[in-house]
Structures are given as structure tokens and as C-alpha cells.
Design an enzyme around this catalytic site. Structure first.
Site, PDB file in Angstrom:
ATOM      1  N   LYS A   1      -5.070  -3.813  -0.401  1.00 38.19           N
ATOM      2  CA  LYS A   1      -5.666  -2.470  -0.461  1.00 38.19           C
ATOM      3  C   LYS A   1      -7.177  -2.599  -0.309  1.00 38.19           C
ATOM      4  O   LYS A   1      -7.811  -3.372  -1.016  1.00 38.19           O
ATOM      5  CB  LYS A   1      -5.323  -1.776  -1.783  1.00 38.19           C
ATOM      6  CG  LYS A   1      -6.005  -0.404  -1.948  1.00 38.19           C
ATOM      7  CD  LYS A   1      -5.543   0.299  -3.222  1.00 38.19           C
ATOM      8  CE  LYS A   1      -6.380   1.540  -3.516  1.00 38.19           C
ATOM      9  NZ  LYS A   1      -5.937   2.240  -4.746  1.00 38.19           N
TER      10      LYS A   1
ATOM     11  N   LYS B   1      -6.645  -6.002  -4.133  1.00 42.17           N
ATOM     12  CA  LYS B   1      -7.502  -4.872  -3.750  1.00 42.17           C
ATOM     13  C   LYS B   1      -8.965  -5.319  -3.731  1.00 42.17           C
ATOM     14  O   LYS B   1      -9.406  -6.059  -4.604  1.00 42.17           O
ATOM     15  CB  LYS B   1      -7.274  -3.732  -4.745  1.00 42.17           C
ATOM     16  CG  LYS B   1      -8.129  -2.495  -4.550  1.00 42.17           C
ATOM     17  CD  LYS B   1      -7.722  -1.415  -5.553  1.00 42.17           C
ATOM     18  CE  LYS B   1      -8.734  -0.296  -5.641  1.00 42.17           C
ATOM     19  NZ  LYS B   1      -8.390   0.706  -6.672  1.00 42.17           N
TER      20      LYS B   1
ATOM     21  N   ASP C   1      -3.547  -0.068 -10.818  1.00 41.87           N
ATOM     22  CA  ASP C   1      -4.617  -0.851 -10.181  1.00 41.87           C
ATOM     23  C   ASP C   1      -5.479  -1.460 -11.291  1.00 41.87           C
ATOM     24  O   ASP C   1      -6.280  -0.770 -11.910  1.00 41.87           O
ATOM     25  CB  ASP C   1      -5.496   0.044  -9.292  1.00 41.87           C
ATOM     26  CG  ASP C   1      -4.801   0.490  -8.014  1.00 41.87           C
ATOM     27  OD1 ASP C   1      -3.548   0.464  -7.957  1.00 41.87           O
ATOM     28  OD2 ASP C   1      -5.509   0.911  -7.080  1.00 41.87           O
TER      29      ASP C   1
END
Length: 225
Positions: A187, A158, A94
């Protein structure tokens, strides 16, 4: 909407990113993830090896954060960090975008930064999520960041680090879904503390949830099974 506890658990990256996290806190997070069979455990890079070893014998991924939480490290640093994390056992990366370059409309720099990390990640067959930090962006910037994430070759976009002024919001997830289309993954992370909030994010279009309150939410879900 209604998911079983087991179904909801597979949406969750069970997260422990606190700077003060000790080995015991990391081990507790791993034990909780094993108990509920979450999608992954998300930790800072220092803990990747420990978590990877702790998840042996499960299908739970080891997830870590890169250029976190500000995104303002060099691309070379992000690539190095990514390669090291994968070597240590990370399955999912991430990364935080270069927020300043996005706001300065230097889209090429943002895309190049994402692509370099995507290439390093995919070379090893791993997954890349790109954190755009919605709370610092206008709607136009959010849309642009989402499109650059797709162009840069990532797997997910995300919402948030959870370390800035606010976390995931359902309306942002909807905007992101419009920007990336029906198939690209999203996400939602940061500030998801209840079953209702988790469902709100999924209904808005989230495919994965970054949650430190996983146990509380999953216990809430069990009561509805």
C-alpha cells in the site's frame, strides 16, 4: 497506464485521518466512498463504529490505524486497540511498526510486535497492513522492515503514515516490491494528489493507495474513461 474510474476506485482507501475531523467530515468521507465505491474508508479508531454503520449495504471495508502515527506504543496496547477496532466493525488494520527498534536493529522486537497484531487481526478473519514510515528509514532499513513484515505474518506493507516528513515515493514502492517479491501486497500512502501520481504508484507495484484526494483523482480519471 489507463484504468476506468471504477477500477481505480477499488485501489483506494479513501482516507480521513485529520485530528480535527468532525462527525460531519467523517460522514462526508463515507458518502464520497459510497458514491465512488472505493476499496475502504480509513479513519482513526474513534470513528470505526460510525463508519462501519455508514457503509452498511456496500462492499466497502472499514479500515483503521493502530499505534498511529508514531508506532511507539506497547505491543499490548496495539493488540488491545486492534481487538477493540475489530469489535467496533473494522475490516482492515493499518499498524505502525516500532520504528526506533527497527533503527536500533532490534529486529526480533519489530517482528514480535507485527506478529502479535497479525494474530489478533487474523483470528477475526481481518486484514493487516504494516506501516514502515519510509521517510525515516535508509534503503537497508526499508528492505529489512519489509522482510520483517512478511515474517511477522501481515498481509500488506505500507509506505507511510502521511504524518511524517514525506509520504509515498514510487522509487520506495519499487524497492519494497523487490524486498517482498511479486505476490505480497503493498500500500502506497501519503502525498498522492493527482491521477499521474496514483498511476506512478500502481506501476511501481502498489496494490492499494491511501488517499485523501480520492475525489479529485477519480474525477480526473472519469475524464479519461
Amino acid at each position: 497506464m489507463k484504468l476506468t474510474q471504477a477500477q481505480l476506485a477499488k485501489y483506494m482507501d479513501h482516507t480521513m485521518l485529520k485530528p480535527e475531523a468532525t462527525a460531519d467530515m467523517i460522514d462526508k468521507t463515507v458518502a464520497e466512498a459510497r458514491k465512488y465505491n472505493t476499496a475502504s474508508v480509513c479513519i482513526n479508531p474513534y470513528w470505526v463504529k460510525r463508519v462501519h454503520e455508514g457503509l452498511q449495504g456496500t462492499d466497502i471495508n472499514t479500515c483503521t490505524v493502530i499505534g498511529f502515527p508514531l508506532g511507539a506504543t506497547s505491543t499490548a496496547s496495539k493488540v488491545f486497540e486492534t481487538k477493540q477496532a475489530i469489535e467496533d466493525g473494522a475490516d482492515e488494520i493499518d499498524m505502525v511498526i516500532n520504528i526506533g527498534e527497527l533503527k536500533g536493529k532490534n529486529d526480533q522486537a519489530v517482528e514480535d510486535d507485527i506478529r502479535a497484531v497479525a494474530e489478533a487481526t487474523h483470528k477475526k478473519g481481518k486484514l493487516l497492513k504494516v506501516i514502515i514510515e519510509n521517510c525515516l528509514l535508509t534503503n537497508e532499513e526499508k528492505t529489512r522492515a519489509c522482510k520483517l513484515t512478511v515474517k511477522g505474518g501481515a498481509d500488506f506493507v505500507k509506505t507511510s503514515t502521511g504524518f511524517s516528513t514525506s509520504g509515498a515515493k514510487a522509487q520506495d514502492v519499487k524497492l519494497m516490491r523487490e524486498a517482498v517479491g511479486p505476490d505480497f501486497k503493498i500500500k502506497a500512502a501519503g502525498g498522492i494528489h493527482s491521477l499521474a501520481e496514483a498511476y506512478d504508484m500502481i506501476e511501481a507495484g502498489a496494490n492499494r493507495l491511501g488517499v485523501s484526494a480520492s475525489v479529485k483523482i477519480l474525477e480526473e480519471a472519469a475524464k479519461q474513461d
